[in-house]
Design an enzyme around this catalytic site. Structure first.
Site, PDB file in Angstrom:
ATOM      1  N   ASN A 182      -5.529  -3.795 -15.385  1.00 27.70           N
ATOM      2  CA  ASN A 182      -5.627  -2.871 -14.285  1.00 27.70           C
ATOM      3  C   ASN A 182      -5.357  -1.044 -14.559  1.00 27.70           C
ATOM      4  OD1 ASN A 182      -2.909  -2.661 -12.263  1.00 27.70           O
ATOM      5  ND2 ASN A 182      -4.742  -2.998 -11.502  1.00 27.70           N
ATOM      6  N   GLY A 183      -6.536  -0.726 -13.401  1.00 29.68           N
ATOM      7  CA  GLY A 183      -5.481   0.383 -13.497  1.00 29.68           C
ATOM      8  C   GLY A 183      -7.137   1.200 -13.634  1.00 29.68           C
ATOM      9  N   ALA A 186      -6.872  -2.096  -7.548  1.00 28.85           N
ATOM     10  CA  ALA A 186      -6.510  -2.311  -6.009  1.00 28.85           C
ATOM     11  C   ALA A 186      -6.844  -1.338  -5.119  1.00 28.85           C
ATOM     12  CB  ALA A 186      -4.532  -2.043  -6.453  1.00 28.85           C
ATOM     13  N   GLN A 236       2.930 -13.617  -5.459  1.00 31.06           N
ATOM     14  CA  GLN A 236       3.303 -12.575  -7.030  1.00 31.06           C
ATOM     15  C   GLN A 236       4.696 -12.581  -6.746  1.00 31.06           C
ATOM     16  OE1 GLN A 236       3.343  -8.517  -7.288  1.00 31.06           O
ATOM     17  NE2 GLN A 236       2.327  -9.238  -9.261  1.00 31.06           N
ATOM     18  N   CYS A 284       6.145  -3.192 -10.558  1.00 29.51           N
ATOM     19  CA  CYS A 284       6.147  -2.319  -9.424  1.00 29.51           C
ATOM     20  C   CYS A 284       7.296  -1.586  -9.625  1.00 29.51           C
ATOM     21  CB  CYS A 284       6.814  -3.582  -8.322  1.00 29.51           C
ATOM     22  SG  CYS A 284       7.392  -2.466  -6.839  1.00 29.51           S
ATOM     23  N   HIS A 294      -1.351  -3.066 -16.429  1.00 32.43           N
ATOM     24  CA  HIS A 294      -1.213  -2.052 -15.558  1.00 32.43           C
ATOM     25  C   HIS A 294      -1.034  -1.346 -17.023  1.00 32.43           C
ATOM     26  CE1 HIS A 294      -0.910   0.777 -12.157  1.00 32.43           C
ATOM     27  NE2 HIS A 294      -1.637   1.407 -13.368  1.00 32.43           N
ATOM     28  N   LYS A 347       2.527  -9.936 -14.699  1.00 33.71           N
ATOM     29  CA  LYS A 347       1.743  -8.444 -14.532  1.00 33.71           C
ATOM     30  C   LYS A 347       2.979  -7.598 -14.546  1.00 33.71           C
ATOM     31  CE  LYS A 347      -0.678  -5.766 -11.732  1.00 33.71           C
ATOM     32  NZ  LYS A 347       0.328  -4.157 -11.540  1.00 33.71           N
ATOM     33  N   VAL A 365       1.380  -4.358  -1.528  1.00 36.40           N
ATOM     34  CA  VAL A 365       2.368  -4.458  -0.190  1.00 36.40           C
ATOM     35  C   VAL A 365       1.386  -3.951   0.663  1.00 36.40           C
ATOM     36  CG1 VAL A 365       4.137  -3.601   0.199  1.00 36.40           C
ATOM     37  CG2 VAL A 365       4.405  -3.994  -1.950  1.00 36.40           C
ATOM     38  N   PRO A 368      -2.289  -7.269  -6.593  1.00 31.47           N
ATOM     39  CA  PRO A 368      -1.215  -7.572  -5.216  1.00 31.47           C
ATOM     40  C   PRO A 368      -0.777  -6.461  -4.290  1.00 31.47           C
ATOM     41  CG  PRO A 368      -0.465  -7.563  -7.488  1.00 31.47           C
ATOM     42  CD  PRO A 368      -1.500  -7.833  -7.570  1.00 31.47           C
TER      43      PRO A 368
END
Length: 298
Positions: free
Chosen positions: A210-211, A234, A83, A112, A180, A152, A31, A29
């Site tokens: 993630n990452g 991402a 999400q 986030c 993450h 997440k 932004v 996800p």
């Protein structure tokens, strides 16, 4: 019938992954960037699962204008996870109920790190409140018993507390967890793969890492280091939407596909150019990059 199919789609993704030995490939996800056109593009290049950008559950559940602005979809836009950011169980459950017919699951954003999100009590700051996260997941499952619910997170400083957080999320009824591998304060550092592996070893639900994956060559080592069932990217996909198809750089066909998709969806020029600049960053020769730099000025 539709609700049962929703759960089966995500379950089948992880089942097939286990059978083939290939990780589930996920577009994170993002932004501004996880829009319908971009989700369409990455699915042309071996992306198995996409997420919407983070939406605010309270606004989404209470205002049609927010729903119209935040969420666009089509039949081909599946499998898809919506999400939401939420600190109130009722808001999250209500938003999930509204969007359930159009997605294959909902995800609670607890990752986030942006200041505005922390100020609002949503996002990564929630990772220190496993009780609240659990209540949100449980309430959503009560209202939407057949809907896949996931979370997440970012890791905490303490490995022990990170594992406890993941276990609490599993106990609350989450179908999978995305991790993450950085703390709320860390930026652009090598992810803590050992934390992700520790989570994987201490829960029974699928774990998505993630990452730190920006190229096809980094995909395998990330899976080996974490033992994760899937990998979420991402920035790597922004720069190269064909990453999951094994391309080291964005192929020209992918650029052409983006042009065609953007036109077909009526994508705004601002969104179109942002993605184009990302894609061309590692493709154009150095002497031609000065021309791509002019795109934002058009």
């Amino acid at each position: 019938m539709m609700a049962n199919c929703q759960k089966d789609v995500i379950t089948d993704l992880f089942r097939r992954s286990k059978e083939t030995g290939e990780p589930v490939k996920v577009c994170a996800p993002m932004v501004r960037y996880s829009s319908l056109p971009f989700r369409h593009l990455v699915k042309l290049y071996n992306c198995d699962l996409t997420f919407t950008h983070m939406m605010l559950a309270d606004c989404f559940s209470k205002a049609q204008s927010a729903r119209d602005a935040d969420f666009q979809h089509c039949k081909a836009d599946r499998p898809l996870i919506a999400q939401f950011a939420a600190s109130d169980p009722e808001d999250f459950a209500a938003a999930a109920k509204l969007i359930a017919p159009y997605v294959d699951g909902v995800d609670l954003n607890c990752g986030c790190p942006q200041r505005w999100a922390i100020k609002e009590g949503i996002g990564a700051c929630m990772c220190t409140n496993s009780d609240l996260i659990s209540r949100i997941v449980r309430r959503c499952k009560e209202v939407n018993p057949h809907l896949t619910v996931s979370v997440k997170i970012r890791i905490l400083d303490s490995l022990e507390e990170t594992i406890k957080l993941a276990q609490a999320i599993e106990a609350a009824g989450a179908a999978f967890i995305s991790v993450h591998g950085r703390t709320i304060k860390e930026r652009n550092v090598t992810p803590h793969f050992d934390y992700v592996r520790a989570i994987k070893n201490n829960v029974s639900i699928p774990v998505i890492h993630n990452g730190g994956v920006y190229s096809p060559a980094e995909l395998g080592p990330a899976v080996e280091s974490t033992g994760a069932d899937g990998v979420m990217c991402a920035q790597g996909l922004l720069n190269n939407p064909a990453l999951f198809a094994g391309h080291k750089e964005t192929p020209l066909q992918c650029v052409q596909d983006w042009v065609n998709i953007a036109i077909s969806y009526g994508t705004t020029f601002v969104t179109f150019k942002h993605h184009l600049v990302f894609m061309l960053e590692n493709v154009l020769p150095k002497h031609e990059k000065k021309y791509s730099a002019l795109i934002p000025l058009l």
